[in-house]
Structures are given as structure tokens and as C-alpha cells.
Design an enzyme around this catalytic site. Structure first.
Site, PDB file in Angstrom:
ATOM      1  N   ASP A 104    -121.383  10.715 -42.309  1.00  0.00           N
ATOM      2  CA  ASP A 104    -120.365  11.473 -41.541  1.00  0.00           C
ATOM      3  C   ASP A 104    -119.002  10.766 -41.545  1.00  0.00           C
ATOM      4  O   ASP A 104    -118.242  10.861 -40.581  1.00  0.00           O
ATOM      5  CB  ASP A 104    -120.824  11.668 -40.076  1.00  0.00           C
ATOM      6  CG  ASP A 104    -122.133  12.420 -39.976  1.00  0.00           C
ATOM      7  OD1 ASP A 104    -122.385  13.300 -40.812  1.00  0.00           O
ATOM      8  OD2 ASP A 104    -122.917  12.129 -39.045  1.00  0.00           O
ATOM      9  N   GLY A 163    -130.523  28.160 -41.051  1.00  0.00           N
ATOM     10  CA  GLY A 163    -129.507  28.724 -41.938  1.00  0.00           C
ATOM     11  C   GLY A 163    -128.510  29.652 -41.264  1.00  0.00           C
ATOM     12  O   GLY A 163    -127.955  30.537 -41.911  1.00  0.00           O
ATOM     13  N   ASN A 195    -119.551  18.991 -45.492  1.00  0.00           N
ATOM     14  CA  ASN A 195    -120.648  18.997 -44.519  1.00  0.00           C
ATOM     15  C   ASN A 195    -120.138  19.517 -43.177  1.00  0.00           C
ATOM     16  O   ASN A 195    -118.988  19.258 -42.805  1.00  0.00           O
ATOM     17  CB  ASN A 195    -121.162  17.555 -44.349  1.00  0.00           C
ATOM     18  CG  ASN A 195    -122.280  17.452 -43.321  1.00  0.00           C
ATOM     19  OD1 ASN A 195    -123.255  18.202 -43.359  1.00  0.00           O
ATOM     20  ND2 ASN A 195    -122.145  16.514 -42.376  1.00  0.00           N
ATOM     21  N   ASP A 246    -118.699  11.465 -48.297  1.00  0.00           N
ATOM     22  CA  ASP A 246    -118.561  10.253 -49.115  1.00  0.00           C
ATOM     23  C   ASP A 246    -119.828   9.420 -48.956  1.00  0.00           C
ATOM     24  O   ASP A 246    -120.839   9.912 -48.441  1.00  0.00           O
ATOM     25  CB  ASP A 246    -117.268   9.489 -48.760  1.00  0.00           C
ATOM     26  CG  ASP A 246    -117.315   8.901 -47.359  1.00  0.00           C
ATOM     27  OD1 ASP A 246    -118.380   8.986 -46.694  1.00  0.00           O
ATOM     28  OD2 ASP A 246    -116.288   8.336 -46.925  1.00  0.00           O
ATOM     29  N   GLU A 247    -119.775   8.157 -49.374  1.00  0.00           N
ATOM     30  CA  GLU A 247    -120.996   7.338 -49.378  1.00  0.00           C
ATOM     31  C   GLU A 247    -121.512   7.023 -47.975  1.00  0.00           C
ATOM     32  O   GLU A 247    -122.670   6.674 -47.789  1.00  0.00           O
ATOM     33  CB  GLU A 247    -120.750   6.032 -50.143  1.00  0.00           C
ATOM     34  CG  GLU A 247    -120.863   6.157 -51.660  1.00  0.00           C
ATOM     35  CD  GLU A 247    -119.664   6.841 -52.321  1.00  0.00           C
ATOM     36  OE1 GLU A 247    -118.704   7.219 -51.616  1.00  0.00           O
ATOM     37  OE2 GLU A 247    -119.720   7.004 -53.557  1.00  0.00           O
ATOM     38  N   GLY A 248    -120.655   7.116 -46.964  1.00  0.00           N
ATOM     39  CA  GLY A 248    -121.092   6.790 -45.607  1.00  0.00           C
ATOM     40  C   GLY A 248    -121.753   7.984 -44.920  1.00  0.00           C
ATOM     41  O   GLY A 248    -121.890   9.057 -45.494  1.00  0.00           O
ATOM     42  N   ARG A 269    -138.529   8.602 -53.846  1.00  0.00           N
ATOM     43  CA  ARG A 269    -137.178   9.091 -53.528  1.00  0.00           C
ATOM     44  C   ARG A 269    -136.313   9.245 -54.773  1.00  0.00           C
ATOM     45  O   ARG A 269    -135.540  10.183 -54.916  1.00  0.00           O
ATOM     46  CB  ARG A 269    -136.471   8.112 -52.579  1.00  0.00           C
ATOM     47  CG  ARG A 269    -136.677   8.405 -51.135  1.00  0.00           C
ATOM     48  CD  ARG A 269    -135.802   9.562 -50.663  1.00  0.00           C
ATOM     49  NE  ARG A 269    -136.629  10.333 -49.749  1.00  0.00           N
ATOM     50  CZ  ARG A 269    -136.203  11.282 -48.948  1.00  0.00           C
ATOM     51  NH1 ARG A 269    -134.945  11.638 -48.917  1.00  0.00           N
ATOM     52  NH2 ARG A 269    -137.038  11.930 -48.166  1.00  0.00           N
ATOM     53  N   HIS A 302    -120.771  19.141 -39.166  1.00  0.00           N
ATOM     54  CA  HIS A 302    -121.437  18.275 -38.190  1.00  0.00           C
ATOM     55  C   HIS A 302    -121.143  18.809 -36.782  1.00  0.00           C
ATOM     56  O   HIS A 302    -119.987  19.133 -36.475  1.00  0.00           O
ATOM     57  CB  HIS A 302    -120.963  16.826 -38.326  1.00  0.00           C
ATOM     58  CG  HIS A 302    -121.685  15.909 -37.392  1.00  0.00           C
ATOM     59  ND1 HIS A 302    -122.973  15.474 -37.637  1.00  0.00           N
ATOM     60  CD2 HIS A 302    -121.317  15.398 -36.195  1.00  0.00           C
ATOM     61  CE1 HIS A 302    -123.366  14.725 -36.619  1.00  0.00           C
ATOM     62  NE2 HIS A 302    -122.385  14.657 -35.735  1.00  0.00           N
TER      63      HIS A 302
HETATM   64  C1  GAR Z   1    -126.093  22.875 -37.333  1.00  0.00           C
HETATM   65  O1  GAR Z   1    -125.832  22.767 -35.966  1.00  0.00           O
HETATM   66  C2  GAR Z   1    -125.401  21.777 -38.114  1.00  0.00           C
HETATM   67  O2  GAR Z   1    -124.148  21.457 -37.583  1.00  0.00           O
HETATM   68  C3  GAR Z   1    -126.380  20.646 -37.929  1.00  0.00           C
HETATM   69  O3  GAR Z   1    -127.639  21.255 -38.111  1.00  0.00           O
HETATM   70  C4  GAR Z   1    -127.574  22.611 -37.634  1.00  0.00           C
HETATM   71  C5  GAR Z   1    -128.122  23.540 -38.678  1.00  0.00           C
HETATM   72  O4  GAR Z   1    -128.245  24.860 -38.190  1.00  0.00           O
HETATM   73  N1  GAR Z   1    -126.141  19.599 -38.873  1.00  0.00           N
HETATM   74  C6  GAR Z   1    -126.247  18.303 -38.561  1.00  0.00           C
HETATM   75  O5  GAR Z   1    -126.612  17.894 -37.488  1.00  0.00           O
HETATM   76  C7  GAR Z   1    -125.876  17.345 -39.699  1.00  0.00           C
HETATM   77  N2  GAR Z   1    -125.693  16.017 -39.207  1.00  0.00           N
HETATM   78  P1  GAR Z   1    -128.386  26.100 -39.138  1.00  0.00           P
HETATM   79  O6  GAR Z   1    -129.536  25.803 -40.112  1.00  0.00           O
HETATM   80  O7  GAR Z   1    -128.727  27.244 -38.251  1.00  0.00           O
HETATM   81  O8  GAR Z   1    -127.094  26.304 -39.870  1.00  0.00           O
END
Ligand code: GAR
Length: 197
Positions: A151, A12, A108, A147-149, A66, A110
């Protein structure tokens, strides 16, 4: 005031960056109403509790299947009347019904410059391992609509970060967080909250 819900599976630190940016006034017109995790051990939940923010855990393991988990997740999100859902390291697939219902209201973060190192299997440290393996000289982070995909939604903000000699996946991950993720995620929320997209 934008009512924000944050969904996180792990430490987090991105959630923390959002909360700090709200405190410092870097993000205005927004408040975090709830933090939702799939992982009971997520430190993100602790960060929320420490701030008096609702912390909710919905673990897929406690549901029959699920579909039941997805239904419960959407029901929970609906309870908070959110304007924006922020996926901040949420490593669970978002139900299609939620994407439909909250179109352009889910973002999101990434940890790469999309379209590099994204899609199925690219999350967390794996992204940085792949970037180092490929030998890229620049990586970074991306905030995008969901969206649905995987990333694949419209990009909101990106920031590049240099790969340095001697980088390990862990060092690179940390620098991408500090120099990119913790900057552009709050900035994207501020832009949405203040109609500056
Ligand atoms: C972050 O680096 C975020 O970008 C990545 O998970 C980590 C969470 O860290 N997310 C992905 O890889 C999504 N595809 P955090 O819990 O310390 O914020």
C-alpha cells in the site's frame, strides 16, 4: 481503448462498480478483458461470466509452491495484452516480476485513507475494525499505483467518509464502499483511460 484486467478475491462489488460505470458511460475508452481470481468461489468470477467476460481462476493451492504460482499468474496476465491491471479486493501478494513489468500499470483500491490503516495485516473488515478501535472521525478509501511495498505506491485518488455514531465494522465497510470505493475506482480508470491523471 484501454485493455483492463481486474483481479479480485471475493464478492467483486468493486468489479461491478467498474462494469456499471463502463455501461453508463462514466468510464470511457476502457474495457474489461479478463477477471482473474485466486479463489474458485469468488463471486467476482460469476459477475464476469454473467457479462461474457473471461473469468480465470488460478489458485495458489494447486501449485507446487509460491514461485510456480507467481510464474503462472504473470504468464496468464501477459496473455491478455493488458494496459491496466486493477486490484479490486485481490488479497494475494503480487509477484515482484509483475510489478516490474507492469510498473505504473497496476492500481489498487484500499479501504482507508492511506497512510492510515494500511500495510501488512490491514485488509477487508480488519481495516474498519482498526479505524473504529482508534476512534477516527473520518476514514475513506484510496486508489494508488502498486509498487514493491504494501500500500505504498503513489496515490491517485482519495475520498473521505464520515464515521457515524453506532457504526459497526460492517456498516462502516458498506458506507466506505458506497460513498468512496465504488466512486473513485471507476474514476481513476476513466482518468487513466483518457490521459487525465
Ligand atoms: C474492498 O473493500 C477493498 O477495498 C478491499 O477488499 C474489499 C473487496 O470487496 N481491499 C483491501 O482491503 C486491500 N488491502 P469487493 O470484492 O466487494 O470489491
Amino acid at each position: 481503448m484501454l485493455r483492463v484486467g481486474v483481479m479480485a478475491s471475493g464478492g467483486g462489488t468493486n468489479l461491478q462498480a467498474i462494469l456499471d460505470a463502463i455501461d453508463s458511460g462514466a468510464v470511457t475508452n476502457a474495457g474489461v478483458e479478463v477477471v482473474i481470481s485466486n479463489n474458485p468461489g469468488a463471486y467476482a468470477l460469476e459477475r464476469a461470466r454473467n457479462r461474457g467476460i473471461q473469468a480465470v481462476c488460478l489458485s495458489p493451492k494447486t501449485f507446487e509452491n509460491r514461485e510456480a504460482f507467481h510464474e503462472a499468474l504473470l504468464k496468464k496476465v501477459d496473455e491478455y495484452d493488458l494496459d491496466l491491471i486493477v486490484l479490486a479486493g485481490f488479497l494475494v501478494t503480487i509477484p515482484a516480476a509483475m510489478i516490474r513489468k507492469y510498473r505504473n500499470r497496476i492500481i489498487n483500491i484500499h479501504p482507508s485513507l492511506i497512510p492510515s490503516f494500511c500495510g501488512v495485516g490491514f485488509y477487508g473488515l480488519k481495516v474498519h475494525e482498526a479505524a473504529l478501535k482508534r476512534g477516527v472521525k473520518l476514514t475513506g478509501a484510496t486508489v494508488h499505483f502498486v509498487d514493491e511495498g504494501m500500500d505504498s505506491g503513489p496515490i491517485i485518488l482519495q475520498r473521505a467518509v464520515e464515521v457515524l455514531p453506532g457504526d459497526t465494522p460492517e456498516r462502516l465497510q458498506r458506507r466506505v464502499m458506497e460513498e468512496a470505493e465504488w466512486q473513485i475506482l471507476p474514476e481513476a480508470i476513466d482518468r487513466i483511460a483518457n490521459d487525465r491523471l
